[in-house]
Structure formats: structure tokens, C-alpha cells
Design a protein around this motif. Sequence first.
Motif, PDB file in Angstrom:
ATOM      1  N   LEU A  78       0.836  -1.198   0.000  1.00  0.00           N
ATOM      2  CA  LEU A  78       0.000   0.000   0.000  1.00  0.00           C
ATOM      3  C   LEU A  78       0.870   1.247   0.000  1.00  0.00           C
ATOM      4  O   LEU A  78       1.886   1.308   0.691  1.00  0.00           O
ATOM      5  N   GLN A  79       0.446   2.241  -0.788  1.00  0.00           N
ATOM      6  CA  GLN A  79       1.139   3.521  -0.802  1.00  0.00           C
ATOM      7  C   GLN A  79       0.732   4.340   0.409  1.00  0.00           C
ATOM      8  O   GLN A  79      -0.463   4.475   0.710  1.00  0.00           O
ATOM      9  N   LEU A  80       1.708   4.907   1.103  1.00  0.00           N
ATOM     10  CA  LEU A  80       1.409   5.750   2.250  1.00  0.00           C
ATOM     11  C   LEU A  80       0.971   7.124   1.771  1.00  0.00           C
ATOM     12  O   LEU A  80       1.349   7.592   0.692  1.00  0.00           O
ATOM     13  N   GLY A  81       0.147   7.765   2.592  1.00  0.00           N
ATOM     14  CA  GLY A  81      -0.365   9.083   2.239  1.00  0.00           C
ATOM     15  C   GLY A  81      -1.543   9.042   1.299  1.00  0.00           C
ATOM     16  O   GLY A  81      -2.029  10.085   0.867  1.00  0.00           O
ATOM     17  N   ARG A  82      -2.013   7.840   0.957  1.00  0.00           N
ATOM     18  CA  ARG A  82      -3.180   7.704   0.084  1.00  0.00           C
ATOM     19  C   ARG A  82      -4.241   6.881   0.811  1.00  0.00           C
ATOM     20  O   ARG A  82      -3.909   6.007   1.618  1.00  0.00           O
ATOM     21  N   PRO A  83      -5.497   7.123   0.518  1.00  0.00           N
ATOM     22  CA  PRO A  83      -6.527   6.290   1.134  1.00  0.00           C
ATOM     23  C   PRO A  83      -6.489   4.887   0.543  1.00  0.00           C
ATOM     24  O   PRO A  83      -6.091   4.694  -0.610  1.00  0.00           O
ATOM     25  N   VAL A  84      -6.862   3.928   1.334  1.00  0.00           N
ATOM     26  CA  VAL A  84      -6.976   2.550   0.866  1.00  0.00           C
ATOM     27  C   VAL A  84      -8.396   2.087   1.153  1.00  0.00           C
ATOM     28  O   VAL A  84      -8.990   2.441   2.173  1.00  0.00           O
ATOM     29  N   ARG A  85      -8.940   1.353   0.228  1.00  0.00           N
ATOM     30  CA  ARG A  85     -10.316   0.881   0.390  1.00  0.00           C
ATOM     31  C   ARG A  85     -10.412  -0.552  -0.095  1.00  0.00           C
ATOM     32  O   ARG A  85      -9.865  -0.899  -1.134  1.00  0.00           O
ATOM     33  N   PHE A  86     -11.085  -1.387   0.682  1.00  0.00           N
ATOM     34  CA  PHE A  86     -11.289  -2.784   0.322  1.00  0.00           C
ATOM     35  C   PHE A  86     -12.793  -3.057   0.232  1.00  0.00           C
ATOM     36  O   PHE A  86     -13.582  -2.526   1.010  1.00  0.00           O
ATOM     37  N   HIS A  87     -13.158  -3.914  -0.708  1.00  0.00           N
ATOM     38  CA  HIS A  87     -14.548  -4.298  -0.864  1.00  0.00           C
ATOM     39  C   HIS A  87     -14.803  -5.626  -0.159  1.00  0.00           C
ATOM     40  O   HIS A  87     -14.003  -6.566  -0.272  1.00  0.00           O
ATOM     41  N   LEU A  88     -15.913  -5.688   0.553  1.00  0.00           N
ATOM     42  CA  LEU A  88     -16.297  -6.895   1.277  1.00  0.00           C
ATOM     43  C   LEU A  88     -17.665  -7.369   0.817  1.00  0.00           C
ATOM     44  O   LEU A  88     -18.518  -6.575   0.413  1.00  0.00           O
ATOM     45  N   VAL A  89     -17.851  -8.675   0.889  1.00  0.00           N
ATOM     46  CA  VAL A  89     -19.172  -9.264   0.717  1.00  0.00           C
ATOM     47  C   VAL A  89     -19.400 -10.214   1.880  1.00  0.00           C
ATOM     48  O   VAL A  89     -18.448 -10.658   2.539  1.00  0.00           O
ATOM     49  N   SER A  90     -20.657 -10.514   2.156  1.00  0.00           N
ATOM     50  CA  SER A  90     -20.967 -11.443   3.244  1.00  0.00           C
ATOM     51  C   SER A  90     -22.108 -12.342   2.823  1.00  0.00           C
ATOM     52  O   SER A  90     -22.854 -12.031   1.888  1.00  0.00           O
ATOM     53  N   THR A  91     -22.232 -13.438   3.524  1.00  0.00           N
ATOM     54  CA  THR A  91     -23.347 -14.348   3.296  1.00  0.00           C
ATOM     55  C   THR A  91     -23.687 -15.051   4.591  1.00  0.00           C
ATOM     56  O   THR A  91     -22.810 -15.326   5.408  1.00  0.00           O
ATOM     57  N   SER A  92     -24.975 -15.323   4.768  1.00  0.00           N
ATOM     58  CA  SER A  92     -25.419 -16.101   5.925  1.00  0.00           C
ATOM     59  C   SER A  92     -25.621 -17.567   5.551  1.00  0.00           C
ATOM     60  O   SER A  92     -26.140 -18.346   6.349  1.00  0.00           O
ATOM     61  N   GLY A  93     -25.245 -17.954   4.334  1.00  0.00           N
ATOM     62  CA  GLY A  93     -25.385 -19.342   3.901  1.00  0.00           C
ATOM     63  C   GLY A  93     -24.608 -20.304   4.778  1.00  0.00           C
ATOM     64  O   GLY A  93     -23.655 -19.923   5.470  1.00  0.00           O
ATOM     65  N   ASP A  94     -24.994 -21.578   4.733  1.00  0.00           N
ATOM     66  CA  ASP A  94     -24.419 -22.532   5.678  1.00  0.00           C
ATOM     67  C   ASP A  94     -23.221 -23.308   5.132  1.00  0.00           C
ATOM     68  O   ASP A  94     -22.809 -24.303   5.715  1.00  0.00           O
ATOM     69  N   SER A  95     -22.648 -22.888   4.019  1.00  0.00           N
ATOM     70  CA  SER A  95     -21.441 -23.562   3.519  1.00  0.00           C
ATOM     71  C   SER A  95     -20.309 -23.408   4.536  1.00  0.00           C
ATOM     72  O   SER A  95     -20.092 -22.313   5.062  1.00  0.00           O
ATOM     73  N   PRO A  96     -19.561 -24.487   4.801  1.00  0.00           N
ATOM     74  CA  PRO A  96     -18.536 -24.453   5.870  1.00  0.00           C
ATOM     75  C   PRO A  96     -17.219 -23.851   5.386  1.00  0.00           C
ATOM     76  O   PRO A  96     -16.182 -24.511   5.361  1.00  0.00           O
ATOM     77  N   TRP A  97     -17.227 -22.579   5.014  1.00  0.00           N
ATOM     78  CA  TRP A  97     -15.993 -21.949   4.548  1.00  0.00           C
ATOM     79  C   TRP A  97     -15.027 -21.750   5.706  1.00  0.00           C
ATOM     80  O   TRP A  97     -15.420 -21.545   6.854  1.00  0.00           O
ATOM     81  N   GLN A  98     -13.737 -21.761   5.355  1.00  0.00           N
ATOM     82  CA  GLN A  98     -12.670 -21.511   6.317  1.00  0.00           C
ATOM     83  C   GLN A  98     -11.877 -20.288   5.874  1.00  0.00           C
ATOM     84  O   GLN A  98     -11.900 -19.908   4.699  1.00  0.00           O
ATOM     85  N   ALA A  99     -11.173 -19.677   6.802  1.00  0.00           N
ATOM     86  CA  ALA A  99     -10.352 -18.518   6.472  1.00  0.00           C
ATOM     87  C   ALA A  99      -9.362 -18.889   5.374  1.00  0.00           C
ATOM     88  O   ALA A  99      -8.684 -19.913   5.455  1.00  0.00           O
ATOM     89  N   GLY A 100      -9.309 -18.077   4.337  1.00  0.00           N
ATOM     90  CA  GLY A 100      -8.417 -18.335   3.212  1.00  0.00           C
ATOM     91  C   GLY A 100      -9.088 -18.978   2.028  1.00  0.00           C
ATOM     92  O   GLY A 100      -8.515 -19.011   0.932  1.00  0.00           O
ATOM     93  N   ASP A 101     -10.299 -19.525   2.189  1.00  0.00           N
ATOM     94  CA  ASP A 101     -11.005 -20.149   1.066  1.00  0.00           C
ATOM     95  C   ASP A 101     -11.365 -19.097   0.020  1.00  0.00           C
ATOM     96  O   ASP A 101     -11.768 -17.978   0.357  1.00  0.00           O
TER      97      ASP A 101
END
Length: 917
Positions: free
Chosen positions: A509-532
Motif C-alpha cells: 500500500l502507498q502511504l499518504g493515500r486512502p486505501v479501500r477494500f470491498h467486502l461481501v458477506s453471506t449467511s449461507g451454511d457452507s462451511p468456509w474456512q479462512a483463506g477459502d
Amino acid sequence: MSRYTVGIDLGTSNTVVAYAAPGDARIELLAIEQLVGRGEVAARPLLPSLRYHPAPGELDTASLSLPWQAASNGDEGPPAIIGSYARDLGAQVPGRLVASAKSWLSHAGVDRSAPILPWGAADDVPRVSPVAASASYLAHVRAAWDARFPDAPLAAQDIVLTVPASFDEGARAFTVEAARLAGLPQLRLVEEPQAAFHDWLFRHREQLASELAGSRLVLVCDVGGGTTDLTLVQVEAGEGGVPRLTRIGVGDHLMLGGDNMDMALAHLAERRLGSTERLSAARFAQLVQRCRAAKEQLLAADGPEQLSVTLLGEGSRLIGAARSVVLTRAEVEALVVDGFLPVGGSDETPQRRRAAIVEFGLPYPADPAITRHLAAFLQRHASAARAALGPDAPPAGGLPVPDTVLLNGGVFRADALSRRLVDVLTAWRGSAPRVLHNDAPDVAVARGAVAFALLREARACLGPAIGGGSARSYFLVLEEDGRRSAICVLPRGTESGREVVLPERRFALQLGRPVRFHLVSTSGDSPWQAGDLVDPDQADFIHLPPVAALLPASHGGRSSVVVSLSATMTEVGTLEMNCVGTGENPPRWKLDFALRGEAAEVPPPAAPGLVEAIGLIDGVFGSQGKDVDPKGGRQLRTRLEQLLGPRDEWDTALLRPLFDALLERARRRRRSAEHERVWLNLAGYCLRPGLGAALDEWRIERLWALFGEGIQYANEGRNWSAWWTLWRRVAGGLPEAAQLQVLEVLAGHLEPAAEGRARAPLQASYDDMLRLAAVLEGVPVMHRIEVGKWLVERLQRPAERAQACWALGRVGARASLYGSAHQVVPPEIGAEWLAAVLTLDWKALPAAGFAAAQIARLTGDRSRDLPDALREEVIRRLTAIRAPQGWITMLREVVRLDEAESRLSFGEALPAGLRLI
């Protein structure tokens, strides 16, 4: 110091407070003192979540005193009456009652911090924001508590505030902000269905094993005033005979509840009143309040067979112009029960329509059938439900239906509604589910919030707590090798307080600049793990507001930094994300949700040819650029299209980097008049409409710095046209102050240009100035009205009619392109402008038909819609000139902006893949 444990249910209809004294497991309700009549104060367990804004001199101030009036209650809004007396006054006087503030907190289509309530009120009625209205109810609670317990102020107690399980991160953050404004900065959140079940568990803790014997899966169905909240809880055998409880499913946001039922009855009553015109928004709101009271009486166990609903007149004809209709118990049951809980198969899903239903500015679901939404919820969580039911699950292909149900919410005080829902579940299961008795659905959530806190404190013999951690899985959207994917950063079920770090994913990331990340979410019951890695475009994924931070200008002498991302479900109950540096004692930068605008669409992956395109731009505008000759600037667009394809097909992922490249080289746009004109045209085109993509707010801020500089080649008419076109294209991202400044500059030019008195270069850009003035949707309504009045005058001049019609259609449009709905010009003003358009010859002037369609468009919101008769006249005229069918359809139905209309309204198409909502 020992603290009370306090649970607050900030409901759509009522606010309820429960508490337990230090060292005591008994849960009690706080009787909240409130005005119940003029000069009359009483303590009641329910505080209606309503505020009434009286007119000056309407009520004697001395008769509105409360026990704590001498002290500030933290309410920063206008003077208001809160609670029971507000409800009574609102049923008598239209247009002054703030209702359903909680529903507005979850409505991303408006600025929830802007003063927009009461919705559709007259100009002389003070307004508050949804956040401020919610804060005022909490401030009233705080004042009432502090008066009752002066030695134990509420802000110092252990507070649990409830929210719908379906609230997204934005709505939760606004709820926490409302509590902070009310003087309650420290609290925790708990989801309402969980709280309701905790209440039941707490009350049955002595015989819990026998009460839940044979239960494997509990459905908590919480239908309140504004939302339907669905939760699944698995029941398993635990140690010492105490059941182990785990939440395994949560429903998506569903703005469907008692408010919708009241409005359905009000629509029925309105038809029977016999008026040829629909009631105004204010009077319809008054009728809704009257129908709500009638519904509660008629559906009570000992309710009457029929009731009269009276709509009072206005002003001096308050009594003489009153009208009444009769509602019977049978028809109310039929409308509410069959309309909202219809019998149907478990394979039925919510009906799809072209747009949601809008009433009082709120986007309610197109299908009001709670049973169909329930079926879709069970289908979405079928895998987890089947595993929970075990041998009791139906054969493959059958829908797993919970064997136990807990009904909560004021709606289920009506036996007819609770019976119908149980009957539907029975039909789906083939046998009746066990129904857990809820003795007080109005207060169970507040009591359960206290029980939740007591269990978290691990007080002995209080029964089990519900586990399950985070109700949703959260994903970060990535772009790799031209493809878009999403990586799981916080799996569903992650316990509160546990930080999940993805060390294998690093970001430079460049310093002095804003950074923005896009997120999505779901309440579905698939057993996802961190990193999937998953596809973020799946139907049940919800796009959240982006998370952003402004990194410091330097760190340890470096201009960039390598970070990982971490995610935590906080003890408060909200998602927290951080950028985490490397090395010992790594720096951390918290990412905040960008809540002041709408959730941005996730951009498509980067297009091929981008590096070469930036090279072409650098060749014209770079420090080493060789094309100082104006001819090089003229050829830039052609060369870009040869490389990237037709510019109409350039998507957001390509356009924004092109704009960034242009902005970095903005200083060299002044090499020639041609360079300046090309730069202005390309920059505006690449940033249009000024919002909707990551970092657009930051881009607009940097671009706006150029407005004060103006143009270099002021004697070039085409450069003036390019200048105004730039700001028209990006107007959607300009804040109100900037739009006002633009309008002020335009006002000084438009009148002279219209009269032919402007300097020749400016005169040539008159049409462009007109179009820019028309799209400034962020300025206060009074300024837009002035622009519209001026445009109506221009209609008298044949040479100006085409552009004036287009501009008037935009200024008077019922549906904003990017502005908040509260900034739409009032319908009575729109009707005046429409009358002027109706005098024109639409066959000779097609723009007149477009303007009329925009001004008369149907939104479903009474505070914006024109009278039916005017809309029918526009339909007749459009049909006569064989106007596009889409124009006629949007006068008959509530529909989204289609591509053709978008092109006409914006003056050109939106970038590919970008849709404003």
C-alpha cells in the motif's frame, strides 16, 4: 463498583428496558416515565418509538414537563414529544410524527445522518435524521433511568442493546452511533432472535432438559414492527444434562412486519373513504396510525366484531370534514393472515417483481408473504438443518423443517397469526412442531438481552448460552490474473474477540493515500474456512459498504508498506478490520466502514491494455511527453479506442485507472487549448458519474481542487463546453457544498447567456451550463425549485425549449439519479411544472414527453408522487405520440432506471458494470 445489567430493545414500534440488580438474577422491566396526555405523566413498560414535532403554539410548554426536564437529555434535534402522547397526537395531526426510525437505519438508499424525518412533512415541520431520532429514544430511556436510579447512572451500567440479526454492518454501526449520541458510548449488541430465545431459556432453566427433550432444531421467528428475523438454533445433548445450543442459520434483511400490515389495512380503508384522489403522505400516515390501533383491538382475544376508523379533517374543518369507515374482525384477519401468512408449499419462494414496494420512502419487499420468505430461508439452510435433525430429517429431496418453534414479536399477540404460521409448518413437516410458549412477546427481547449478559458473566445455575459466533461469513474481493474472486477473512461461527489474520495474503500500500477494500458477506451454511476462495457474484452474497483508511504520509521513512489484513467480530457485535504491518510490534491501521454513501458495486477485474493506455496518456500529458503539438492531443482518444475498443464499452476497472493517470498529469493539460479540451473531456468521462467505485470520494476531492483554477484558454468556446461537461459528468460525487458553489457560478453566467449578453466563448456553452445546473441533485430543494422556475420561463422561448425540457425533467424528476430521496422537488411544485410542459406540442418536441415522464414517474412514495389524474393525462399524451413503452411503463409501475433512460437522464450511459441503486 457493582453495576446493573441492562437490556434495551430499541424496537421499530416500542422501546423496552429490562434490568437485573447487582448480584441478583431476577430480571425486571423498567417502567419508563413518559407523557401520556397533556400535563399527564405515567410510567409504562413500553415506550412507543415515536416522536411528535408540535407546531409553534400548538401545546402549552408547561403541560409537557417531565421529571428530568431541567437536565439535558442528549437529544440534539428539535423539541419533540416522545412516547405514548406522541402516538396519540400523531393519530390526530398529520405530518408531524416520526415513525419507523429503526427501518430507516437499514435503508442504504438515503443519507441516514441527514434530517429527513418525518418523511414527506411540510416545509415548516422540523426534521431529524434516522440516527438522531433513534438517539432521542435512547436519550429518553437514559433520562428516565437516571431519574429512577440517581446513584447508578445508565451510562455506567453493563448495557446490552438489541439489533435485528439481519442488520448489516452499516446498520449496526449507525445503531452504535445513535447510542453514542444518547450518551451511552459503552455497550454490547445482541441479535433479537437470540435474545428472545435466551429469555425463554432463562425462564425455563430449572427444567430445561425436559422442556427441550426431543428437540433438535429450533426456529426462532421474530416478526416485529419493521422486520422479520429468522434464526435456526441446533439443540444437542450437553454435559450434565444441560443442552448445548448453537446458532446455525440467520436470515437476510427483510423489512417486513407489523408496519406493512398496518399499511395494508390503511390502503383498504383509503379505498372505502371514497375520495377520487389518494391521500397525501401526511394524512395517509395518520390513517396508518388509526388502522394500527384498530388492528390491535380487532385481533385481540376478546376483540370486538367491528370498529370504526375515523380520519379527521384538516385545519378549521378538523371535525366537520372527518370521515369514517368500518373494519370488521373477519376482514382484518383475512387481509392480514392470508396476505402475510398465506398457505403454500415448502417449495414456494418469494415472488419477484421489477422493483420493491415503496411507502413513506422505505423500500419494502415486493412479496409480503412471510411464509414464502420462510420457505426460502429454510431452503438456503437445508444442509445445516438436515445435519441438525439427524435421523429425524426427511428423506433426500424433502425440505428439513425445524421440529420446534419460538414465535416472538408483537405481531404474534394475535392468535390468528401464530396459529397460521404453526399450521403452515405442520403442513411442511407432516406433523406439528413443538411450540415454545412465549408469555410476553412485546418484552421478551429486552429481558433476553439481560439474560444473555448474565449468562456471559457465568453466573451459576442460569442455564446455557447460545453459541455459534459470527452469524455470517465475510469475504474480501480480490482481482487476480484478470479474474475476480473473494477470500474468506472471517468464517461464519467465529467467536467474538478472536482475531483472524491472513498472513499468506500481503498487500503493498502507498502511504499518504486512502486505501479501500470491498467486502461481501453471506449467511449461507457452507462451511468456509479462512483463506477459502469463492465467487463473489453468487446470488446470496451481499455487498457491504467498503472499508477504508487513510494511511500516514510516511512510516519509518518509507513511502509504501506491506500489510496483511485481520478481521475480528468484536465483543460489541460489529466487524472490525485492520491493516497489520510486518516485523516486531507491527503497526496497525483500523479500517472503517464508509457509511455516508451507498455501498459501492464491486469493480470488475482490470482490463488488458491498461499499461499501454497509460503510456499513451503519458506521451501527451507526461513530463517527457513528445506530443506537445495539439495534433497529438486530438488523436489521443482515437488511439485509446484503437487499443482498448469503443469507449462506450470501457468498464469501471479500466476507466478509474485512466482517470488516475490523467489526474497525476493534470498540470500539463495547459500545453495548448487542444490539450486542455482533451484532458477535460477524458477526465470527466473516466470518472463519471463521480461515485460508485473504490476511492471515488478521494478522486473527487483531488479533482475539486481544480475548480477554483478554472480554464486556461477562456477564449475558446469548446473549452468552456468541455469544462462544464466535466463537472456534469462527475456531479454525482460532489458534496453539497461543492454543488452549491458550482450552482452559484452557473447562476452568474446563465442569465446573461440566456439573454445573449455573455461573452462569445461562454455564450457557446449555454446548453452545457443548463445541463450541469439540472443534475445538481445534492443542493437543497429550495435551490432546485429556483432552477426549475427559471427553466419554466425558458420554455416560453421556442429556440430554448428542447434543452429546457430536458433540464426541467431532471430537476423535477420523481426519482433521483444519485441524490437522496428527501431532496426531490415536492409534488405540488412538480405538478406546476408539468402543467407548463403539457401546453407544448410533444410531437414537434419529443423532449417534452421525456420531461413529463420524469416529473410524473411513479415511485410508490406518496410524498413524491403526483396525483393519479395528472399521471393518466401524461400516459394519454405519451401514447398519442407513440413514445417508448418504457416511458409509459414507469408511469404505471415502480420500475428501475433502464439503460436507455439512464443514457437520456445522465446524458450518456453509465460505465459498463456500474449500476446506481
